[in-house]
Design an enzyme around this catalytic site. Sequence first.
Site, PDB file in Angstrom:
ATOM      1  CD  GLU A   1      -2.331   1.649   2.639  1.00 13.69           C
ATOM      2  OE1 GLU A   1      -1.999   0.954   3.638  1.00 13.69           O
ATOM      3  OE2 GLU A   1      -3.102   2.625   2.713  1.00 13.69           O
TER       4      GLU A   1
ATOM      5  CD  GLN B   1       5.359  18.745  -7.783  1.00 13.89           C
ATOM      6  OE1 GLN B   1       4.588  19.443  -8.412  1.00 13.89           O
ATOM      7  NE2 GLN B   1       5.188  18.486  -6.496  1.00 13.89           N
ATOM      8  CB  VAL B   2       6.713  19.270 -14.430  1.00 11.93           C
ATOM      9  CG1 VAL B   2       6.027  19.202 -15.789  1.00 11.93           C
ATOM     10  CG2 VAL B   2       5.737  19.756 -13.405  1.00 11.93           C
ATOM     11  NE  ARG B   3      14.145  19.091 -12.964  1.00 11.51           N
ATOM     12  CZ  ARG B   3      15.006  19.542 -12.070  1.00 11.51           C
ATOM     13  NH1 ARG B   3      14.693  20.585 -11.320  1.00 11.51           N
ATOM     14  NH2 ARG B   3      16.175  18.974 -11.923  1.00 11.51           N
ATOM     15  N   GLY B   4      10.083  14.474 -14.617  1.00 11.15           N
ATOM     16  CA  GLY B   4      10.226  13.027 -14.775  1.00 11.15           C
ATOM     17  C   GLY B   4      10.554  12.290 -13.486  1.00 11.15           C
TER      18      GLY B   4
ATOM     19  CB  ALA C   1      -2.392  12.744  -7.905  1.00  8.64           C
TER      20      ALA C   1
ATOM     21  N   GLY D   1      -4.384  11.181 -12.905  1.00  2.59           N
ATOM     22  CA  GLY D   1      -3.720  11.163 -14.217  1.00  2.59           C
ATOM     23  C   GLY D   1      -2.296  10.650 -14.099  1.00  2.59           C
TER      24      GLY D   1
HETATM   25  N1  COA Z   1      -2.244  14.663 -13.735  1.00  2.00           N
HETATM   26  C1  COA Z   1      -2.025  14.044 -14.916  1.00  2.00           C
HETATM   27  N2  COA Z   1      -0.801  13.626 -15.322  1.00  2.00           N
HETATM   28  C2  COA Z   1       0.235  13.910 -14.508  1.00  2.00           C
HETATM   29  C3  COA Z   1       0.083  14.580 -13.289  1.00  2.00           C
HETATM   30  C4  COA Z   1      -1.231  14.972 -12.902  1.00  2.00           C
HETATM   31  N3  COA Z   1      -1.478  15.590 -11.740  1.00  2.00           N
HETATM   32  N4  COA Z   1       1.304  14.697 -12.707  1.00  2.00           N
HETATM   33  C5  COA Z   1       2.180  14.122 -13.556  1.00  2.00           C
HETATM   34  N5  COA Z   1       1.537  13.644 -14.641  1.00  2.00           N
HETATM   35  C6  COA Z   1       2.105  12.917 -15.765  1.00  2.00           C
HETATM   36  C7  COA Z   1       3.187  13.702 -16.470  1.00  2.00           C
HETATM   37  O1  COA Z   1       2.660  14.475 -17.519  1.00  2.00           O
HETATM   38  C8  COA Z   1       4.094  12.605 -17.003  1.00  2.00           C
HETATM   39  O2  COA Z   1       3.583  12.066 -18.206  1.00  2.00           O
HETATM   40  P1  COA Z   1       4.577  11.513 -19.349  1.00  2.00           P
HETATM   41  O3  COA Z   1       5.222  10.276 -18.780  1.00  2.00           O
HETATM   42  O4  COA Z   1       3.666  11.184 -20.496  1.00  2.00           O
HETATM   43  O5  COA Z   1       5.557  12.596 -19.643  1.00  2.00           O
HETATM   44  C9  COA Z   1       3.969  11.524 -15.949  1.00  2.00           C
HETATM   45  O6  COA Z   1       2.757  11.772 -15.234  1.00  2.00           O
HETATM   46  C10 COA Z   1       5.137  11.526 -14.969  1.00  2.00           C
HETATM   47  O7  COA Z   1       5.356  12.871 -14.609  1.00  2.00           O
HETATM   48  P2  COA Z   1       6.574  13.313 -13.737  1.00  2.00           P
HETATM   49  O8  COA Z   1       7.156  14.596 -14.236  1.00  2.00           O
HETATM   50  O9  COA Z   1       7.498  12.173 -13.600  1.00  2.00           O
HETATM   51  O10 COA Z   1       5.837  13.568 -12.338  1.00  2.00           O
HETATM   52  P3  COA Z   1       6.241  14.600 -11.195  1.00  2.00           P
HETATM   53  O11 COA Z   1       7.692  14.522 -10.900  1.00  2.00           O
HETATM   54  O12 COA Z   1       5.704  15.927 -11.514  1.00  2.00           O
HETATM   55  O13 COA Z   1       5.464  13.967  -9.934  1.00  2.00           O
HETATM   56  C11 COA Z   1       3.554  13.895  -8.496  1.00  2.00           C
HETATM   57  C12 COA Z   1       4.071  13.781  -9.928  1.00  2.00           C
HETATM   58  C13 COA Z   1       2.048  13.594  -8.489  1.00  2.00           C
HETATM   59  C14 COA Z   1       4.255  12.889  -7.629  1.00  2.00           C
HETATM   60  C15 COA Z   1       3.838  15.333  -8.025  1.00  2.00           C
HETATM   61  O14 COA Z   1       3.102  16.235  -8.800  1.00  2.00           O
HETATM   62  C16 COA Z   1       3.533  15.584  -6.575  1.00  2.00           C
HETATM   63  O15 COA Z   1       4.358  15.335  -5.718  1.00  2.00           O
HETATM   64  N6  COA Z   1       2.349  16.130  -6.277  1.00  2.00           N
HETATM   65  C17 COA Z   1       1.977  16.493  -4.911  1.00  2.00           C
HETATM   66  C18 COA Z   1       1.752  15.269  -4.050  1.00  2.00           C
HETATM   67  C19 COA Z   1       0.641  14.381  -4.586  1.00  2.00           C
HETATM   68  O16 COA Z   1      -0.338  14.835  -5.123  1.00  2.00           O
HETATM   69  N7  COA Z   1       0.854  13.088  -4.408  1.00  2.00           N
HETATM   70  C20 COA Z   1      -0.109  12.078  -4.837  1.00  2.00           C
HETATM   71  C21 COA Z   1      -1.036  11.912  -3.706  1.00  2.00           C
HETATM   72  S1  COA Z   1      -1.856  10.412  -3.786  1.00  2.00           S
END
Ligand code: COA
Length: 382
Positions: free
Chosen positions: A102, A113-116, A172, A174
């Site tokens: 889990e 963020q948004v950098r992979g 999140a 997506g």
């Molecule tokens: N909605 C839709 N797609 C999303 C997304 C969102 N909120 N966040 C990321 N993606 C997609 C990206 O476009 C990317 O797509 P691609 O592989 O086709 O390029 C893919 O997911 C991976 O993105 P990445 O850049 O690696 O993600 P990130 O480093 O920005 O991390 C989170 C994503 C969600 C972990 C980050 O935004 C975060 O920490 N958010 C706050 C905490 C949170 O919400 N956690 C989840 C709670 S359950």
Amino acid sequence: MIFFSQSDGQVQRSEKEQEMHRSFRDRDIMLRMVSSSDADADRSLLLKAKCLFQKQLSKMPREYIFRQVFDDKHVNMLLVDRSSEVVGGICYRPFFEESFVEIVFLAVDYDYQVRGMGGFMMDLFKESAKLEMKSHAEGVGCSSKTVDDLNSFPERAAGRPFYIMTYADNFAIGYFMKQGFSTRIRFGCWIGFIKDYEGGTLVECRVYWEINYLRRREVVESMKEKLFRDMEKVNDCHVVHRIADYSDVKRICDIPGARDEECSTPQLQSGTALNRLISYLISDLKCNASAWPFLKPVSAEEVPDYHEHILQPMDLSMMSGKVERSEYSGIGEFIDDVRLMLSNCFRYNGKDTQYHKCAQIVQEHFGKKLAFYKHAIDRLAE
Ligand code: COA
């Protein structure tokens, strides 16, 4: 499934992915597994993880986050930078006996963020969860306290299927979808183990042992390439038809390559349906792994006495030609050609030859296809 070794370099990773792998290799980003259950755990890392989650999940009660991160049943997979700052993390609880993990919290620092990093972190998580599951099954403790080399994850491994479950924040979802999660829950053993959260959606992801998630893009790209190469062999979908003058396009049938249902006469339509079904059956036969002896005519140079024994040669390319020239006036004629092709093969080749065996496999396969499409065949025969 096809796996390329890293040195093959046939399929490029995405730029973001390459950057993450480079950061990891250069030790700009490192992975640390930390749990309060470990007496030697670096508690400062746990505190930093708590701060990251509190910052990124601001709607969650801070006290709740604190308790979860320091819960000794939980493990924190953390990505740390050179100054030991936590830049990303997953707090999770393994349920080894129930074959699932889990995710309690997951977050990436704003600056990353948004950098992979989110995608990379999930790939790492799947691989490290596999290691943990494997270690548990073998009766050894967690084997991934610190991982500094991505190659330390086994290329192929096998074990009991398991799932990753989590309640995803709705915004999140997506992100989780992109990481292979689904809202369609098929795994049932989480019930009674995970608490229900309001404002979140339960998502699950099945972890496949055969896939190295750190190289999933390479695997998917190489499979896509192979699929398109195979498709080119059996249809023309790769051919790009260009339109010189768009003012000439008045009806669908003016578009080069378009299949025109509307413009054809009723007579042609039934002819088209017949040809389409036969074309499909030929394509299907061509895709069969045992159909290679039947793709082209038997060469008189390679098999000099073939035409002395076989007076009516037949192969799949000849059948394709007949379809193109609309020579089949009924499905029965096509079925007869397939039977002729196979009986030629049985007649010329001894029972122990691979050609004979291929013909048997193709015959069986074709029989199944005819049975499957019986309704369409019957309708055409009417
Ligand atoms: N909605 C839709 N797609 C999303 C997304 C969102 N909120 N966040 C990321 N993606 C997609 C990206 O476009 C990317 O797509 P691609 O592989 O086709 O390029 C893919 O997911 C991976 O993105 P990445 O850049 O690696 O993600 P990130 O480093 O920005 O991390 C989170 C994503 C969600 C972990 C980050 O935004 C975060 O920490 N958010 C706050 C905490 C949170 O919400 N956690 C989840 C709670 S359950």
